[in-house]
Scaffold this motif. Structure first.
Motif, PDB file in Angstrom:
ATOM      1  N   MET A   1       0.973  -1.295   0.079  1.00 43.13           N
ATOM      2  CA  MET A   1       0.257  -0.161  -0.205  1.00 43.13           C
ATOM      3  C   MET A   1       0.961   1.098  -0.207  1.00 43.13           C
ATOM      4  SD  MET A   1      -3.042   1.001   2.540  1.00 43.13           S
ATOM      5  CE  MET A   1      -3.745   2.382   2.463  1.00 43.13           C
ATOM      6  N   LEU A   2       0.499   2.007  -1.177  1.00 45.30           N
ATOM      7  CA  LEU A   2       1.349   3.599  -0.644  1.00 45.30           C
ATOM      8  C   LEU A   2       0.596   4.554  -0.097  1.00 45.30           C
ATOM      9  CD1 LEU A   2       3.314   4.126  -2.245  1.00 45.30           C
ATOM     10  CD2 LEU A   2       1.752   5.514  -4.068  1.00 45.30           C
ATOM     11  N   THR A   3       1.416   5.581   0.359  1.00 45.04           N
ATOM     12  CA  THR A   3       1.122   6.106   1.498  1.00 45.04           C
ATOM     13  C   THR A   3       1.727   7.879   0.704  1.00 45.04           C
ATOM     14  OG1 THR A   3       1.675   5.037   3.552  1.00 45.04           O
ATOM     15  CG2 THR A   3       1.934   7.445   3.694  1.00 45.04           C
ATOM     16  N   ILE A   4       0.118   8.286   0.608  1.00 47.46           N
ATOM     17  CA  ILE A   4       0.328   9.678  -0.128  1.00 47.46           C
ATOM     18  C   ILE A   4       0.179  10.778   0.903  1.00 47.46           C
ATOM     19  CG2 ILE A   4      -1.050  11.172  -1.863  1.00 47.46           C
ATOM     20  CD1 ILE A   4      -0.369   8.432  -2.928  1.00 47.46           C
ATOM     21  N   THR A   5       1.302  11.555   0.375  1.00 53.56           N
ATOM     22  CA  THR A   5       1.677  12.853   1.214  1.00 53.56           C
ATOM     23  C   THR A   5       1.618  13.695   0.158  1.00 53.56           C
ATOM     24  OG1 THR A   5       2.664  11.759   2.785  1.00 53.56           O
ATOM     25  CG2 THR A   5       3.151  14.078   3.055  1.00 53.56           C
ATOM     26  N   VAL A   6       0.425  15.307   0.508  1.00 52.78           N
ATOM     27  CA  VAL A   6       1.139  16.773  -0.437  1.00 52.78           C
ATOM     28  C   VAL A   6       1.151  17.569   0.148  1.00 52.78           C
ATOM     29  CG1 VAL A   6      -0.348  17.789  -1.967  1.00 52.78           C
ATOM     30  CG2 VAL A   6      -1.336  15.721  -1.780  1.00 52.78           C
ATOM     31  N   VAL A  49       3.250  15.443  -4.967  1.00 52.62           N
ATOM     32  CA  VAL A  49       2.929  14.374  -4.326  1.00 52.62           C
ATOM     33  C   VAL A  49       3.546  12.927  -4.154  1.00 52.62           C
ATOM     34  CG1 VAL A  49       0.215  13.121  -5.115  1.00 52.62           C
ATOM     35  CG2 VAL A  49       0.632  15.332  -5.525  1.00 52.62           C
ATOM     36  N   ILE A  50       3.734  12.483  -2.710  1.00 53.69           N
ATOM     37  CA  ILE A  50       4.554  11.679  -2.860  1.00 53.69           C
ATOM     38  C   ILE A  50       3.828  10.558  -2.339  1.00 53.69           C
ATOM     39  CG2 ILE A  50       6.528  11.491  -0.815  1.00 53.69           C
ATOM     40  CD1 ILE A  50       7.203  14.221  -1.078  1.00 53.69           C
ATOM     41  N   GLY A  51       4.136   9.414  -2.129  1.00 57.56           N
ATOM     42  CA  GLY A  51       3.978   8.093  -2.303  1.00 57.56           C
ATOM     43  C   GLY A  51       4.946   7.649  -1.756  1.00 57.56           C
ATOM     44  N   SER A  52       4.761   6.512  -0.899  1.00 60.10           N
ATOM     45  CA  SER A  52       5.894   5.728   0.041  1.00 60.10           C
ATOM     46  C   SER A  52       5.242   4.559   0.303  1.00 60.10           C
ATOM     47  CB  SER A  52       6.134   6.828   1.523  1.00 60.10           C
ATOM     48  OG  SER A  52       6.548   8.250   1.274  1.00 60.10           O
ATOM     49  N   ASP A  53       6.716   4.535   0.574  1.00 50.53           N
ATOM     50  CA  ASP A  53       6.025   2.293   0.811  1.00 50.53           C
ATOM     51  C   ASP A  53       6.081   2.146   1.903  1.00 50.53           C
ATOM     52  OD1 ASP A  53       8.572   1.941   1.017  1.00 50.53           O
ATOM     53  OD2 ASP A  53       9.324   1.126  -0.308  1.00 50.53           O
ATOM     54  N   GLU A  54       5.407   0.784   2.155  1.00 53.73           N
ATOM     55  CA  GLU A  54       5.458   0.850   3.715  1.00 53.73           C
ATOM     56  C   GLU A  54       6.306   0.585   4.861  1.00 53.73           C
ATOM     57  OE1 GLU A  54       6.748  -2.757   1.306  1.00 53.73           O
ATOM     58  OE2 GLU A  54       4.442  -1.506   1.496  1.00 53.73           O
ATOM     59  N   ASN A  55       7.800   0.476   4.113  1.00 50.66           N
ATOM     60  CA  ASN A  55       9.478   1.044   4.703  1.00 50.66           C
ATOM     61  C   ASN A  55       9.385   2.699   4.902  1.00 50.66           C
ATOM     62  OD1 ASN A  55       9.945  -1.376   5.096  1.00 50.66           O
ATOM     63  ND2 ASN A  55      10.229  -1.661   2.456  1.00 50.66           N
ATOM     64  N   GLY A  56       8.489   3.033   3.830  1.00 49.07           N
ATOM     65  CA  GLY A  56       8.735   4.827   4.064  1.00 49.07           C
ATOM     66  C   GLY A  56       9.767   5.167   3.033  1.00 49.07           C
ATOM     67  N   LYS A  57       9.876   4.748   1.945  1.00 49.76           N
ATOM     68  CA  LYS A  57      10.330   4.461   1.383  1.00 49.76           C
ATOM     69  C   LYS A  57      10.157   5.380  -0.543  1.00 49.76           C
ATOM     70  CE  LYS A  57      13.662   3.483  -2.481  1.00 49.76           C
ATOM     71  NZ  LYS A  57      14.653   2.051  -3.075  1.00 49.76           N
ATOM     72  N   ILE A  58      10.550   7.002  -0.384  1.00 53.75           N
ATOM     73  CA  ILE A  58       9.309   6.933  -1.478  1.00 53.75           C
ATOM     74  C   ILE A  58       9.902   6.209  -2.875  1.00 53.75           C
ATOM     75  CG2 ILE A  58       8.970   9.114  -2.814  1.00 53.75           C
ATOM     76  CD1 ILE A  58      10.053  11.308  -0.760  1.00 53.75           C
ATOM     77  N   GLY A  77       3.136  16.797 -13.539  1.00 51.97           N
ATOM     78  CA  GLY A  77       4.125  16.797 -14.433  1.00 51.97           C
ATOM     79  C   GLY A  77       5.218  15.521 -13.263  1.00 51.97           C
ATOM     80  N   ARG A  78       6.112  15.254 -13.726  1.00 50.85           N
ATOM     81  CA  ARG A  78       7.538  14.475 -13.547  1.00 50.85           C
ATOM     82  C   ARG A  78       6.180  13.060 -13.112  1.00 50.85           C
ATOM     83  NH1 ARG A  78       9.411  18.151 -16.005  1.00 50.85           N
ATOM     84  NH2 ARG A  78      12.176  18.727 -14.907  1.00 50.85           N
ATOM     85  N   VAL A  79       5.403  12.908 -13.400  1.00 54.36           N
ATOM     86  CA  VAL A  79       5.133  11.589 -12.939  1.00 54.36           C
ATOM     87  C   VAL A  79       6.219  10.423 -12.824  1.00 54.36           C
ATOM     88  CG1 VAL A  79       3.035   9.549 -13.202  1.00 54.36           C
ATOM     89  CG2 VAL A  79       2.843  11.773 -13.815  1.00 54.36           C
ATOM     90  N   VAL A  80       6.299   9.517 -11.523  1.00 55.47           N
ATOM     91  CA  VAL A  80       7.494   8.805 -11.205  1.00 55.47           C
ATOM     92  C   VAL A  80       7.159   7.939 -10.531  1.00 55.47           C
ATOM     93  CG1 VAL A  80       8.880  10.144 -10.246  1.00 55.47           C
ATOM     94  CG2 VAL A  80      10.197   8.888 -12.158  1.00 55.47           C
ATOM     95  N   GLY A  89       1.292  -0.950  -8.902  1.00 59.14           N
ATOM     96  CA  GLY A  89      -0.418  -0.834  -9.596  1.00 59.14           C
ATOM     97  C   GLY A  89      -0.154   0.683  -8.933  1.00 59.14           C
ATOM     98  N   TYR A  90       1.460   1.054  -8.434  1.00 62.59           N
ATOM     99  CA  TYR A  90       2.016   3.091  -7.618  1.00 62.59           C
ATOM    100  C   TYR A  90       1.647   3.734  -8.530  1.00 62.59           C
ATOM    101  CZ  TYR A  90       3.777   0.034  -4.058  1.00 62.59           C
ATOM    102  OH  TYR A  90       3.775  -0.753  -2.006  1.00 62.59           O
ATOM    103  N   GLY A  91       1.398   3.406 -10.186  1.00 64.10           N
ATOM    104  CA  GLY A  91       1.586   4.303 -10.690  1.00 64.10           C
ATOM    105  C   GLY A  91       0.276   5.047 -10.806  1.00 64.10           C
ATOM    106  N   HIS A  92      -0.667   4.207 -10.547  1.00 61.10           N
ATOM    107  CA  HIS A  92      -2.192   4.416 -10.854  1.00 61.10           C
ATOM    108  C   HIS A  92      -2.482   5.260 -10.035  1.00 61.10           C
ATOM    109  CE1 HIS A  92      -3.407   2.203 -14.734  1.00 61.10           C
ATOM    110  NE2 HIS A  92      -2.803   0.965 -13.768  1.00 61.10           N
ATOM    111  N   GLU A  93      -1.659   4.691  -8.475  1.00 62.24           N
ATOM    112  CA  GLU A  93      -2.570   4.967  -7.231  1.00 62.24           C
ATOM    113  C   GLU A  93      -2.026   6.851  -7.265  1.00 62.24           C
ATOM    114  OE1 GLU A  93      -1.507   3.327  -3.035  1.00 62.24           O
ATOM    115  OE2 GLU A  93      -1.068   0.956  -5.117  1.00 62.24           O
ATOM    116  N   ILE A  94      -0.566   6.900  -7.351  1.00 57.81           N
ATOM    117  CA  ILE A  94      -0.089   8.788  -7.623  1.00 57.81           C
ATOM    118  C   ILE A  94      -0.997   9.300  -8.253  1.00 57.81           C
ATOM    119  CG2 ILE A  94       1.336   8.361  -9.163  1.00 57.81           C
ATOM    120  CD1 ILE A  94       2.177  10.056  -6.096  1.00 57.81           C
TER     121      ILE A  94
END
Length: 147
Positions: A1-6, A49-58, A77-80, A89-94
């Protein structure tokens, strides 16, 4: 699961900024073998918009602009997504989070992007439609798309 921060630029921590720039460089410069100026001075105006994994890694990221700051419409922009995280599936989540953030922060649903052509179907899945013809941006085929 992705944790999203804006976050606006001025609230990014030094570590977050470093990790975002490292991710963008790993994918856009190294993986795609494209020499270009990633740090273009526009990050200061953007929402990040930052997506981090369960370990906190961006592992996923986009930057957002208000209408008039980059294009006539609001933009993403800069979708990565990091190479090792793409299978989740993190691309879709972000992207979903980025579209929602534009509605929340910029109060609009009109969005324009400059997409790498090979990702057309990915962006179609998020309601984007191609406008105009293909063009080269930093030596990579792109298309303009709107939602």
């Amino acid at each position: 699961m992705l944790t999203i921060t804006v976050k606006p630029f001025e609230t990014l921590t030094i570590d977050e900024l470093y990790d975002v720039l490292q991710l963008r460089s790993e994918v856009f410069v190294v993986e795609q073998d494209c020499v270009y100026q990633d740090m273009d001075g526009k990050d200061r105006k953007a929402l990040h918009v930052i997506g981090s994994d369960e370990n906190g890694k961006i592992v996923a990221y986009t930057r957002l602009f208000e209408a008039g700051d980059y294009f006539e419409n609001a933009s993403i922009g800069r979708v990565v997504v990091s190479k090792e995280a793409r299978a989740f599936g993190y691309g879709h989540e972000i992207m979903k989070a980025s579209i929602a953030a534009i509605k929340t922060y910029y109060h609009t649903e009109a969005i324009k992007i400059s997409a790498q052509t090979y990702l057309r179907k990915f962006y179609n899945a998020h309601g984007f439609t191609q406008i105009g013809t293909e063009y080269l941006e930093d030596g990579i085929p792109h298309i303009a798309m709107i939602r």
